[in-house]
Scaffold this active site. Structure first.
Site, mmCIF file in Angstrom:
data_model
loop_
_atom_site.group_PDB
_atom_site.id
_atom_site.type_symbol
_atom_site.label_atom_id
_atom_site.label_comp_id
_atom_site.label_asym_id
_atom_site.label_seq_id
_atom_site.Cartn_x
_atom_site.Cartn_y
_atom_site.Cartn_z
ATOM 1 N N ASP A 1 0.864 -1.170 0.000
ATOM 2 C CA ASP A 1 0.000 0.000 0.000
ATOM 3 C C ASP A 1 0.910 1.232 0.000
ATOM 4 O O ASP A 1 2.090 1.138 0.359
ATOM 5 C CB ASP A 1 -0.887 -0.044 1.251
ATOM 6 C CG ASP A 1 -1.681 1.221 1.450
ATOM 7 O OD1 ASP A 1 -2.361 1.647 0.509
ATOM 8 O OD2 ASP A 1 -1.609 1.794 2.562
ATOM 9 N N GLY B 1 -5.051 3.027 -2.972
ATOM 10 C CA GLY B 1 -6.323 3.722 -3.083
ATOM 11 C C GLY B 1 -6.118 5.215 -3.206
ATOM 12 O O GLY B 1 -7.085 5.978 -3.236
ATOM 13 N N ASP C 1 -0.201 5.039 1.008
ATOM 14 C CA ASP C 1 -0.425 6.006 2.078
ATOM 15 C C ASP C 1 -0.354 5.354 3.450
ATOM 16 O O ASP C 1 -1.036 4.354 3.718
ATOM 17 C CB ASP C 1 -1.783 6.679 1.888
ATOM 18 C CG ASP C 1 -1.852 7.471 0.594
ATOM 19 O OD1 ASP C 1 -1.554 8.675 0.634
ATOM 20 O OD2 ASP C 1 -2.161 6.876 -0.460
ATOM 21 N N LYS D 1 -7.572 -3.854 -5.285
ATOM 22 C CA LYS D 1 -6.213 -4.099 -4.797
ATOM 23 C C LYS D 1 -5.893 -5.592 -4.847
ATOM 24 O O LYS D 1 -4.811 -5.993 -5.308
ATOM 25 C CB LYS D 1 -6.059 -3.584 -3.360
ATOM 26 C CG LYS D 1 -5.899 -2.083 -3.241
ATOM 27 C CD LYS D 1 -5.565 -1.693 -1.813
ATOM 28 C CE LYS D 1 -5.114 -0.251 -1.727
ATOM 29 N NZ LYS D 1 -4.593 0.103 -0.395
ATOM 30 N N ASP E 1 -1.803 -1.114 5.893
ATOM 31 C CA ASP E 1 -2.117 -0.554 7.216
ATOM 32 C C ASP E 1 -3.603 -0.415 7.484
ATOM 33 O O ASP E 1 -4.011 -0.296 8.640
ATOM 34 C CB ASP E 1 -1.470 0.824 7.371
ATOM 35 C CG ASP E 1 -2.193 1.889 6.554
ATOM 36 O OD1 ASP E 1 -2.797 2.793 7.161
ATOM 37 O OD2 ASP E 1 -2.182 1.805 5.322
ATOM 38 N N ASN F 1 -8.866 -1.493 3.922
ATOM 39 C CA ASN F 1 -8.967 -1.743 2.479
ATOM 40 C C ASN F 1 -7.764 -2.528 1.937
ATOM 41 O O ASN F 1 -7.710 -2.848 0.756
ATOM 42 C CB ASN F 1 -9.147 -0.435 1.703
ATOM 43 C CG ASN F 1 -7.940 0.481 1.808
ATOM 44 O OD1 ASN F 1 -7.324 0.595 2.860
ATOM 45 N ND2 ASN F 1 -7.612 1.155 0.724
#
Length: 280
Positions: free
Chosen positions: A79, A169, A81, A213, A236, A239
């Site tokens: 991921d 995302g 962010d 994802k 984290d 999602n």
């Protein structure tokens, strides 16, 4: 089962106490602030006791099958962010509109799994309508930072021959730049619509949510001719759980409780390069 104990602020006394609690047959020093406890008599009850004591001592306690190493894997998927980077880009973009508190509140709820991600992203992006697109470059230059240990982790896995995927995302504006900066192999994210130099408040195409994802990890694995169990997936937020669920090793990094509870291992205090210690 082995137990890897590590933490940049951990005292040797804390590590030794946790090793004794684990009842390991052997303890191997992995360098400063890190131990591997081997042949631990694993039970769910022991894991709960170790996890609680380790968290209090600011130590990452990671149970893992003996003998696992980077050689078992072919892909690291991350991921972006709050995982590969320290910020939530949309929150920082919103700050340029004076709307960071409102957007950050929605972001947090989505990451905890309390809101549908796609719907929450649509709501948040709509608040950015009219913002000059140059704000994206300002966020990249002034606020975006790689998470602790991120570059060292990537250099090590790339040197070991693993491919890298950044699936987010967030937005292609940032993933495209990180791909070039960090020599990543694959990226996938949302595209912000821009018209006349301003954000329209809309995303082009489908939204990269939890399902997308997971599908992205599957697509890249298929492209590489590997099984998803040969992938390490790091995230984290809620999602990230779908893509983490198909991986051979899932890593919760500074993660929400719902994610830590379902991941193979959690890094709450170490940097992203803590992965290298676990698979050493």
């Amino acid at each position: 089962m082995n137990l890897v104990l590590q933490g940049p602020q951990a005292s040797q006394e804390s590590l030794d106490q946790l090793a004794a609690l684990a009842g390991a047959a052997r303890v191997v020093c992995l360098g400063e602030h890190a131990l591997r406890c081997e042949d631990v008599p694993f039970t769910t009850e022991l894991k709960e006791r170790i996890d609680a004591a380790a968290y209090e001592a600011q130590v990452d306690a990671c149970f893992i099958e003996a003998g696992r190493s980077l050689d078992d894997f072919r892909l690291v998927a991350m991921d972006m962010d709050s995982t590969l980077i320290t910020i939530e880009c949309i929150d920082e973009i919103a700050d340029m509109q004076g709307l960071k508190p409102q957007v950050a509140e929605i972001t947090e709820a989505a990451m905890r799994g309390e809101l549908d991600f796609a719907a929450s992203l649509t709501r948040r992006v709509a608040l950015l309508e009219g913002l000059d697109a140059t704000a994206l470059q300002r966020v990249y230059e002034e606020r975006l930072r790689i998470s602790m240990g991120g570059e060292a982790m990537l250099q090590a896995v790339q040197a070991a021959g693993l491919k890298t995927l950044l699936v987010s995302g967030g937005f292609t504006f940032f993933t495209d730049r990180l791909k070039e900066r960090l020599s990543l192999d694959f990226t996938h994210a949302n595209t912000l619509e821009v018209a006349d130099g301003k954000l329209t408040g809309r995303v082009l195409g489908g939204i990269v949510d939890a399902e997308e994802k997971m599908r992205t990890v599957q697509r890249v694995c298929a492209q590489l001719g590997i099984d998803p169990r040969q992938a390490i997936v790091m995230g984290d937020g809620a999602n990230d759980l779908r893509m983490m669920g198909i991986a051979g090793l899932s890593v919760a990094f500074r993660a929400k409780p719902v994610v830590r509870a379902q991941a193979s291992v959690a890094l709450n205090f170490s940097g992203l390069d803590g992965l290298l210690t676990i698979l050493r």
